[in-house]
Design a protein around this motif. Structure first.
Motif, PDB file in Angstrom:
ATOM      1  N   ALA A  98      34.135 -21.695  15.128  1.00  0.00           N
ATOM      2  CA  ALA A  98      33.209 -20.851  15.893  1.00  0.00           C
ATOM      3  C   ALA A  98      31.951 -21.626  16.298  1.00  0.00           C
ATOM      4  O   ALA A  98      31.040 -21.054  16.892  1.00  0.00           O
ATOM      5  N   HIS A  99      31.906 -22.906  15.960  1.00  0.00           N
ATOM      6  CA  HIS A  99      30.771 -23.781  16.288  1.00  0.00           C
ATOM      7  C   HIS A  99      29.476 -23.327  15.617  1.00  0.00           C
ATOM      8  O   HIS A  99      28.387 -23.520  16.153  1.00  0.00           O
ATOM      9  N   LEU A 100      29.605 -22.721  14.435  1.00  0.00           N
ATOM     10  CA  LEU A 100      28.423 -22.287  13.689  1.00  0.00           C
ATOM     11  C   LEU A 100      28.005 -23.312  12.644  1.00  0.00           C
ATOM     12  O   LEU A 100      26.882 -23.264  12.143  1.00  0.00           O
ATOM     13  N   VAL A 101      28.901 -24.232  12.294  1.00  0.00           N
ATOM     14  CA  VAL A 101      28.556 -25.338  11.395  1.00  0.00           C
ATOM     15  C   VAL A 101      29.044 -26.643  12.006  1.00  0.00           C
ATOM     16  O   VAL A 101      29.990 -26.666  12.790  1.00  0.00           O
ATOM     17  N   GLN A 102      28.363 -27.709  11.617  1.00  0.00           N
ATOM     18  CA  GLN A 102      28.739 -29.046  12.040  1.00  0.00           C
ATOM     19  C   GLN A 102      28.971 -29.886  10.785  1.00  0.00           C
ATOM     20  O   GLN A 102      28.479 -29.537   9.710  1.00  0.00           O
ATOM     21  N   THR A 103      29.725 -30.958  10.940  1.00  0.00           N
ATOM     22  CA  THR A 103      30.037 -31.813   9.795  1.00  0.00           C
ATOM     23  C   THR A 103      29.588 -33.240  10.049  1.00  0.00           C
ATOM     24  O   THR A 103      29.413 -33.668  11.188  1.00  0.00           O
ATOM     25  N   ALA A 134      32.015  -7.812  23.097  1.00  0.00           N
ATOM     26  CA  ALA A 134      33.058  -8.494  22.323  1.00  0.00           C
ATOM     27  C   ALA A 134      32.506  -9.760  21.660  1.00  0.00           C
ATOM     28  O   ALA A 134      32.832 -10.043  20.499  1.00  0.00           O
ATOM     29  N   GLN A 135      31.680 -10.508  22.374  1.00  0.00           N
ATOM     30  CA  GLN A 135      31.085 -11.725  21.812  1.00  0.00           C
ATOM     31  C   GLN A 135      30.177 -11.385  20.626  1.00  0.00           C
ATOM     32  O   GLN A 135      30.239 -12.026  19.582  1.00  0.00           O
ATOM     33  N   ALA A 136      29.335 -10.380  20.799  1.00  0.00           N
ATOM     34  CA  ALA A 136      28.422  -9.975  19.733  1.00  0.00           C
ATOM     35  C   ALA A 136      29.202  -9.465  18.524  1.00  0.00           C
ATOM     36  O   ALA A 136      28.891  -9.802  17.374  1.00  0.00           O
ATOM     37  N   SER A 137      30.227  -8.670  18.774  1.00  0.00           N
ATOM     38  CA  SER A 137      31.041  -8.127  17.698  1.00  0.00           C
ATOM     39  C   SER A 137      31.753  -9.238  16.938  1.00  0.00           C
ATOM     40  O   SER A 137      31.817  -9.234  15.704  1.00  0.00           O
ATOM     41  N   SER A 138      32.269 -10.205  17.663  1.00  0.00           N
ATOM     42  CA  SER A 138      32.961 -11.334  17.050  1.00  0.00           C
ATOM     43  C   SER A 138      32.001 -12.138  16.168  1.00  0.00           C
ATOM     44  O   SER A 138      32.343 -12.527  15.047  1.00  0.00           O
ATOM     45  N   PHE A 139      30.802 -12.372  16.665  1.00  0.00           N
ATOM     46  CA  PHE A 139      29.790 -13.103  15.896  1.00  0.00           C
ATOM     47  C   PHE A 139      29.453 -12.357  14.607  1.00  0.00           C
ATOM     48  O   PHE A 139      29.404 -12.933  13.526  1.00  0.00           O
TER      49      PHE A 139
END
Length: 120
Positions: A64-69, A12-17
């Protein structure tokens, strides 16, 4: 090498990513911000999107914590320090024989173009 089957949670984690980065615009956004910290205005011009649509994609990636600002006065800058993003992009570039460019030329984006796009 792993000898057991992945758990349902791992799948589920991999699919979501993969779903998150499976959108072409989000993948392009991640490609850009994984190379250079980029202002939201320049990012809008580079991906050819209006502010509203871009904000929706950036919110998804940020949640999703894939980018930061980072904020500098009125300007918000985006970057990705995600090892997962860097790894998956590298694998995709290899699979599809995509020449991996150096850092993107975000300085070359014309500021008046940014202002005009944000008015749309």
């Amino acid at each position: 090498m792993r000898m057991t089957m992945p758990s349902a949670t791992e799948i589920a984690q991999a699919s979501s990513f993969l779903t998150l980065i499976g959108n072409g615009k989000r993948m392009l956004i991640l490609d850009i911000v994984s190379r250079n910290e980029t202002s939201v205005g320049k990012l809008a011009v580079m991906v050819g999107m209006g502010q509203s649509a871009l904000s929706q994609h950036l919110t998804i990636l940020k949640n999703a914590h894939l980018v930061q600002t980072r904020r500098d006065a009125q300007t918000i800058y985006y970057r990705s320090e995600s090892a997962s993003v860097a790894s998956i992009l590298a694998v995709l570039y290899e699979i599809f024989d995509i020449e991996v460019p150096g850092s993107r030329d975000v300085e070359g984006v014309d500021e008046p173009m940014v202002v005009e796009l944000l008015r749309q």
